[in-house]
Design an enzyme around this catalytic site. Structure first.
Site, short mmCIF file in Angstrom:
data_model
loop_
_atom_site.label_atom_id
_atom_site.label_comp_id
_atom_site.label_asym_id
_atom_site.label_seq_id
_atom_site.Cartn_x
_atom_site.Cartn_y
_atom_site.Cartn_z
N TYR A 263 0.89 -1.17 0.00
CA TYR A 263 0.00 0.00 0.00
C TYR A 263 0.92 1.22 0.00
O TYR A 263 0.79 2.12 0.80
CB TYR A 263 -0.82 -0.08 1.29
CG TYR A 263 -2.05 0.77 1.44
CD1 TYR A 263 -3.08 0.73 0.51
CD2 TYR A 263 -2.21 1.58 2.57
CE1 TYR A 263 -4.24 1.48 0.71
CE2 TYR A 263 -3.36 2.32 2.77
CZ TYR A 263 -4.37 2.26 1.83
OH TYR A 263 -5.53 2.99 2.03
N HIS B 169 -2.35 7.42 -3.03
CA HIS B 169 -3.50 6.51 -3.05
C HIS B 169 -4.06 6.34 -1.63
O HIS B 169 -5.28 6.42 -1.42
CB HIS B 169 -3.09 5.15 -3.62
CG HIS B 169 -4.16 4.11 -3.52
ND1 HIS B 169 -5.32 4.16 -4.28
CD2 HIS B 169 -4.27 3.00 -2.74
CE1 HIS B 169 -6.08 3.12 -3.98
NE2 HIS B 169 -5.48 2.40 -3.05
N ARG C 44 -12.48 8.57 6.01
CA ARG C 44 -12.22 9.37 7.20
C ARG C 44 -11.79 10.77 6.77
O ARG C 44 -10.61 11.11 6.77
CB ARG C 44 -11.08 8.75 8.03
CG ARG C 44 -11.28 7.33 8.51
CD ARG C 44 -10.00 6.73 9.09
NE ARG C 44 -8.91 6.70 8.11
CZ ARG C 44 -8.72 5.71 7.24
NH1 ARG C 44 -9.52 4.67 7.22
NH2 ARG C 44 -7.73 5.77 6.37
N ASP D 278 -4.77 -5.38 -9.53
CA ASP D 278 -5.34 -5.95 -8.31
C ASP D 278 -6.83 -5.59 -8.26
O ASP D 278 -7.24 -4.67 -7.56
CB ASP D 278 -4.57 -5.37 -7.11
CG ASP D 278 -5.11 -5.88 -5.79
OD1 ASP D 278 -5.47 -7.05 -5.72
OD2 ASP D 278 -5.15 -5.07 -4.83
N LYS E 167 -11.06 -8.91 -2.98
CA LYS E 167 -9.81 -8.95 -3.74
C LYS E 167 -9.51 -10.32 -4.33
O LYS E 167 -8.86 -10.41 -5.38
CB LYS E 167 -8.65 -8.59 -2.79
CG LYS E 167 -8.75 -7.21 -2.17
CD LYS E 167 -8.32 -6.14 -3.13
CE LYS E 167 -8.17 -4.80 -2.43
NZ LYS E 167 -7.55 -3.80 -3.33
#
Lengths: 434, 434
Positions: free
Chosen positions: B136, B141, B150, B240, B260
């Site tokens: 990640y 991103h 959030r 992905d 996923k």
């Protein structure tokens, strides 16, 4: 549902005397499968079946003409993946033959030539585990742990609808008896400004059952719940080691990663679904007010027999206790019947988006915890997140695990005049970080 | 750092004419590795190297005595795991030989006998992927997506310290060209009382690079950052696929799972770290105020050369556009240099707790996104979580992907008079749910 037949008859005995001893994990009614070689031989691993304190070399018995069929032949391989992929018809045929060969009155003379003393054998992980998935199927565990993070809202809204799971690491799965090295990682105390890199201080076990997948499915084609049990080969014990301090700092937003992938330990013997047939039970009865499972996770037949009545126990043996000759100290003893999601619901859910499962894939059930402290499956729960010490024999106390502690998990089915079906042990001692 | 040698010389040409065409992904300076067979042959897959629009059958060239050594011999296998496990010395030796064989002035007569037309070949996933890990590592991103969930606190406090990742599913990784079936799963709208089981309505791609691991490490023994590059074989493109509606409902507390694991698509050619040597760059420069990486994720040499200057592009071709003869419509074009964590930091972090990596393991980088909308690597970001439509040629609009849409990802390095190094394409068309 796998049907009961004469291989389950509790009156059957074996010509292997240790199989008939009271409390034996591996009587003639069990016949769990594993992979072994002669200890220290550096030879090829091969498939075997546990009977008392002996292992029957299945491939050898096949070569000697005592067993027939593809399932027996597949046990000549160093993993059970091929056997797992053959499906229930083959498994049942092998079980029937094994039962006949090893029971009292069977061909003891020929059978003996294929026995290996368990004490002289070395076990290994019984399958090439393509993918490892860890579920979270005990609502008690989810609630206990959730309460530590979110006191007012312990259980998230999805829990009663979704058999929650995450992908785990298959490379670091080791067989019982392999020591576990304390992991290092990023730790950040609640009052610290920044994290530091150090040895884990809140090392924990998670007491789970593992589920080995049998035949898989083609990508894009879900396995319906009605067919789920044809895809379950059998179960073992699983210790899903957890570094709680690493987990707390890393786990948002994508879930646990380094807190888990340093090691998982499994027991060497896979108890087949066929052996567990006498211990099938109704699934956990949801309390009033809980939603019914969505249709893809519900059938009438599954409701009646999707549960498994398996006793589990987790114990710890410290260095000092070992020196004093003490037995491992039992910390928690839950039963698998209380799981909110069954192994069949886990499997149906896992494939419900089209995800393909393969023979030898492993699911962890998630920590099995009951409702009372003596049934908690993790130390995190037993020590209330570190706020309460656990007393051990010899005036020792613990919150989380220390170097030299050995975690010993056991599981077994018994009761009602049925033959005891044991899983053996899943044990591993903690060694210090590098 | 892998050093530049004459195989990188931009003036080199090949006796395979298509390798010398401007814009070719596979000039003589690239030499990416893959696994292929003759299309429709049902024969054995084997290792090959891309050169222009041709594939050199490496094992055949070995058998013919044109290539020598274990690395060339390993390409006779149906996966590249053995080659990946051999290590950089072997890879460099193979690259040198391939460069000499295929360059202008090389042994064209003999070499030609080992060429297969790419158009007549069928590619597959080039390794047996033991474990797949998805990182990640793009802070853009993470921020863009975090903002949707959030708004006041888009980036979690661990992000700048921990190369966040989660374990993915290896069984459902498919090679470019394989259609992707729209997944089904539990969906729950924000205002719905309860979830329902249906086909995903918010299907998305994630534009990533994949990293294939070379030699692994022994469980319990981390790979230090200084040695990380010896463990990286090469890179590919990775889509992905993500079911955003399934993800929203399932992902707490253990991370994405069914959102996923229904499919991931990779490009067939692995561009080796050696081929990328001319495009090594300084790592992303952290803005003032960001913490320095912890010592295990930092060395001076890594700071200077841990980055990779790789252009990436993601485009979509709808059914209507296909009928109109349109080209895929580019939605985002980020550069890999902007990643907050390098591939070497990912690898060092992954093993820092003792987790063992194996040859052929695959890492995803995480969605590569820049700071502006034309550099976003997911549709979720491009359509602002579904609030904004994206215009396509032919008066079409999209938020999330529709059946018949084909996602096409490309990646390449170029610039400064250096030879262009291309990754080829990663493409897959969406077919309707069952």
């Amino acid at each position: 549902m796998t049907s009961l037949n004469d291989t389950h008859n509790p009156k059957l005995t074996s010509w292997v005397p240790s199989a008939n001893e009271i409390g034996s994990d591996f009587p003639i009614q069990n016949l769990p499968m594993g992979v072994f070689r002669n200890a220290g031989s550096n030879g090829e691993y091969r498939g075997g079946v546990a009977i008392g304190n002996q292992i029957l070399d299945v491939g050898k018995a096949f070569d000697a003409g005592q067993l027939k069929g593809d399932a027996a032949a597949a046990c000549k391989q160093s993993t059970l993946n091929t056997l797992m992929g053959l499906g229930r018809g083959h498994w049942v045929s092998l079980r029937d033959q094994l039962s006949r060969l090893l029971r009292s009155g069977g061909n003891e003379k020929e059978g003996r030539t294929c026995l290996v003393d368990m004490a002289g054998a070395e076990m290994t992980v019984p399958a090439r585990i393509g993918d490892f998935t860890d579920f979270y199927s005990s609502i008690n565990h989810a609630t206990n742990v959730g309460r530590m993070f979110r006191p007012e809202n312990p259980l998230l809204p999805n829990y009663k609808y979704v058999p929650i799971a995450y992908h785990g690491r298959s490379s670091s799965i080791r067989v019982s008896g392999t020591p576990t090295k304390r992991p290092t990682g990023q730790l950040k105390g609640p009052d610290a400004e920044t994290p530091n890199f150090d040895a884990c201080r809140r090392l924990d076990y998670e007491t789970e059952l593992g589920v080995f997948v049998g035949p898989g499915n083609v990508l894009g084609y879900p396995i319906p719940l009605e067919e789920a049990e044809d895809h379950v080969f059998g179960l073992c014990i699983l210790n899903d080691w957890s570094a709680r301090d690493i987990q707390t700092w890393e786990y948002q937003p994508l879930g646990p990663f380094m807190a888990k992938n340093f090691s998982s330990t499994i027991s060497p013997w896979i108890v087949t679904l066929e052996a567990l047939a006498p211990y099938r039970s109704a699934i956990f009865k949801r309390p009033k007010g809980d939603p019914a499972p969505l249709p893809y996770l519900h059938t009438k037949s599954h409701e009646g027999s999707g549960g498994l009545d398996i006793n589990i126990e987790v114990a710890v043996l410290t260095d000092k206790m070992r020196k004093n000759g003490d037995l491992p100290h039992v910390i928690g003893a839950p039963n698998f019947k209380g799981m909110y999601w069954s192994v069949f619901q886990m499997l149906a859910h896992h494939s419900s988006n089209g995800c393909n499962l393969n023979p030898g894939d492993l699911f962890g059930s998630g920590t099995v915890s009951g409702t009372t402290p003596d049934t908690y499956g993790s130390i995190l729960e037993a020590c209330k997140g570190g706020k309460q010490t656990i007393s051990f024999p010899g005036d020792e106390e613990r919150t989380f695990l220390e170097d030299g502690d050995e975690v010993v998990m056991r599981a077994w089915c018994d009761g009602d005049g049925k033959a005891r079906i044991g899983f053996g042990e899943c044990r591993s001692v903690i060694v210090s970080a590098a």
